[in-house]
Design an enzyme around this catalytic site. Structure first.
Site, PDB file in Angstrom:
ATOM      1  N   CYS A 321       0.819  -1.207   0.000  1.00 22.86           N
ATOM      2  CA  CYS A 321       0.000   0.000   0.000  1.00 22.86           C
ATOM      3  C   CYS A 321       0.858   1.266   0.000  1.00 22.86           C
ATOM      4  CB  CYS A 321      -0.912   0.015   1.214  1.00 22.86           C
ATOM      5  SG  CYS A 321      -1.373  -1.608   1.772  1.00 22.86           S
TER       6      CYS A 321
HETATM    7  N1  PMP Z   1      -4.391  -3.094   8.263  1.00 21.42           N
HETATM    8  C1  PMP Z   1      -3.248  -3.785   8.090  1.00 21.42           C
HETATM    9  C2  PMP Z   1      -2.448  -4.201   9.304  1.00 21.42           C
HETATM   10  C3  PMP Z   1      -2.815  -4.114   6.800  1.00 21.42           C
HETATM   11  O1  PMP Z   1      -1.655  -4.777   6.616  1.00 21.42           O
HETATM   12  C4  PMP Z   1      -3.599  -3.702   5.680  1.00 21.42           C
HETATM   13  C5  PMP Z   1      -3.149  -4.035   4.278  1.00 21.42           C
HETATM   14  N2  PMP Z   1      -3.186  -5.392   4.033  1.00 21.42           N
HETATM   15  C6  PMP Z   1      -4.795  -2.994   5.928  1.00 21.42           C
HETATM   16  C7  PMP Z   1      -5.150  -2.695   7.225  1.00 21.42           C
HETATM   17  C8  PMP Z   1      -5.667  -2.481   4.793  1.00 21.42           C
HETATM   18  O2  PMP Z   1      -6.190  -3.519   4.046  1.00 21.42           O
HETATM   19  P1  PMP Z   1      -7.038  -3.203   2.702  1.00 21.42           P
HETATM   20  O3  PMP Z   1      -6.115  -2.466   1.794  1.00 21.42           O
HETATM   21  O4  PMP Z   1      -7.382  -4.581   2.230  1.00 21.42           O
HETATM   22  O5  PMP Z   1      -8.220  -2.414   3.089  1.00 21.42           O
END
Ligand code: PMP
Length: 386
Positions: A321
């Site tokens: 991300c």
């Molecule tokens: N919280 C944590 C600890 C993460 O590692 C992530 C990304 N995998 C997220 C939240 C956000 O996940 P998403 O992009 O699937 O909404």
């Protein structure tokens, strides 16, 4: 070896969702037979997700579009709804951006935020939590386990401290749920984020556990689905698959945990032993079974990533991300690393389809890759280049 960024959907979960796209396409809010069929499927998925985390009842689960939405709903929802109890929010320096950014946003709306420090392994400093917690604190949000360095936080101890005051505890269990047993009742958690894809369900669906009696405000206003906390027609096929994935990971947790822990420990040993100036990021033992984050002095994560890719191995140089920014990971910096040390990190995240042969293959590749990159780097000391 980048399962943290995305996992394949379990074929059994795909099988379970297909009828809800082809034949049982009713809306669970409809009173006719097709609607009620969808409602039953929704209820069953809710029960399965609740059972995975030992929630007191199925209705404590609110389905969302994923972890980012669940974190936003928990943080903004709890802070805004409980403003009368106080306006101080406490979180840590090793949170995902979907926790960091809603908390920062709230500071523009009159809330005060504190980002607690961690030690060199990424474990929360409980003394500073104790010091910062006061009668004005409404919400404490701490990650169950960090996705970049794998460190598991002492949630039970954190919960005991948080509940000595009037505050709620939100836990982001996105990367932990489905990999390690989580029991919201035993942990004493008020709000908990989980995500479908992290447990081999489809992307774009997740859930927030909301303990009975905890008041939060919705982000979306509309038809009042999900007890008014998440309006919008429920994504039944994905929710059904999420429920199935949750049921499977619960059943297979022990085998999965044992297999991945063995692969993880072999990979750590095989990467660290042959090369000097090579270190493990995160906690040596108290870490997720899938995470191996390693740093090599004098070179950059991206160049290692590309070299591995040329040999057919996909890894990450940090959180998928955050990979669009050139900034080093805030999580690695929080553990006390300098910028150049953080840049020299790469992260392997293991998954169901990885084998011991995969791990041995990577262990075999790494020394040559590192020696070649170090030989080209102006930062490498002369004696290491010989
Ligand atoms: N919280 C944590 C600890 C993460 O590692 C992530 C990304 N995998 C997220 C939240 C956000 O996940 P998403 O992009 O699937 O909404």
């Amino acid at each position: 070896m980048d399962y943290a960024a995305g996992k394949p959907v379990d074929p059994r979960a795909i099988e379970a969702m297909l009828p809800y796209m082809k034949t049982s396409y009713g809306n669970p809010s409809s009173l006719h037979v097709a609607g009620q069929e969808a409602k039953r499927a929704l209820d069953e998925a809710r029960r399965k997700v609740a059972e995975l985390i030992n929630a007191e009842k199925a209705e404590s689960i609110i389905f969302t579009s994923g972890a980012t939405e669940s974190n936003n709903l928990a943080i903004k929802g709890a802070a805004n709804r409980n403003k009368d109890r106080g306006t101080k929010i406490i979180t840590s320096r090793v949170e995902h951006m979907s926790v960091v950014n809603p908390v920062k946003f709230l500071t523009t709306k009159g809330f005060e935020a504190v980002f607690l420090p961690v030690d060199k392994f990424g474990t929360l400093d409980l003394d500073s939590l104790q010091k910062e917690l006061n009668d004005k604190t409404t919400l404490v949000s701490i990650v169950y386990a960090n996705g970049e360095i794998g460190t598991i936080e002492p949630i039970r101890e954190i919960s005991k401290i948080v509940h000595t005051k009037n505050a709620f505890l939100h836990v982001d269990a996105t990367v932990a749920a489905g990999q390690v047993p989580i029991d919201v009742k035993a942990l004493g958690v008020d709000l908990l984020t989980i995500s479908s894809n992290d447990m081999y369900g489809p992307k774009g669906v997740g859930a927030l556990y909301v303990k009975d009696g905890i008041r939060i405000e919705p982000l979306l206003h509309g038809g009042g689905q999900e007890k008014g906390l998440r309006s919008g027609t429920e994504n039944i096929p994905s929710i059904v698959a999420f429920g199935k994935a949750a049921e499977i990971v619960k059943q297979e947790m022990q085998t999965h945990l044992e297999k991945l822990t063995k692969l993880r420990d072999r990979l750590i040993e095989g990467l660290l032993k042959p090369l000097p100036y090579t270190f493990l990021n995160g906690h040596p033992t108290n870490r997720l079974p899938d995470n191996v984050s390693v740093r090599y002095s004098f070179i950059e994560g991206e160049s290692m990533l590309l070299s591995l890719e040329m040999n057919g191995v996909s890894v990450s140089s940090g959180s998928a991300c955050a990979s669009k920014t050139l900034e080093p990971s805030h999580v690695l910096l929080a553990t006390g690393l300098k910028h150049e040390e953080a840049h020299g990190s790469i992260m392997f995240s293991l998954g169901r389809e990885n084998s011991l042969e995969d791990v041995e293959y990577v262990i075999g590749l790494m020394p040559n890759i590192i020696k070649r990159l170090r030989a080209m780097s102006p930062l490498t000391p002369a004696e290491l280049k010989e």
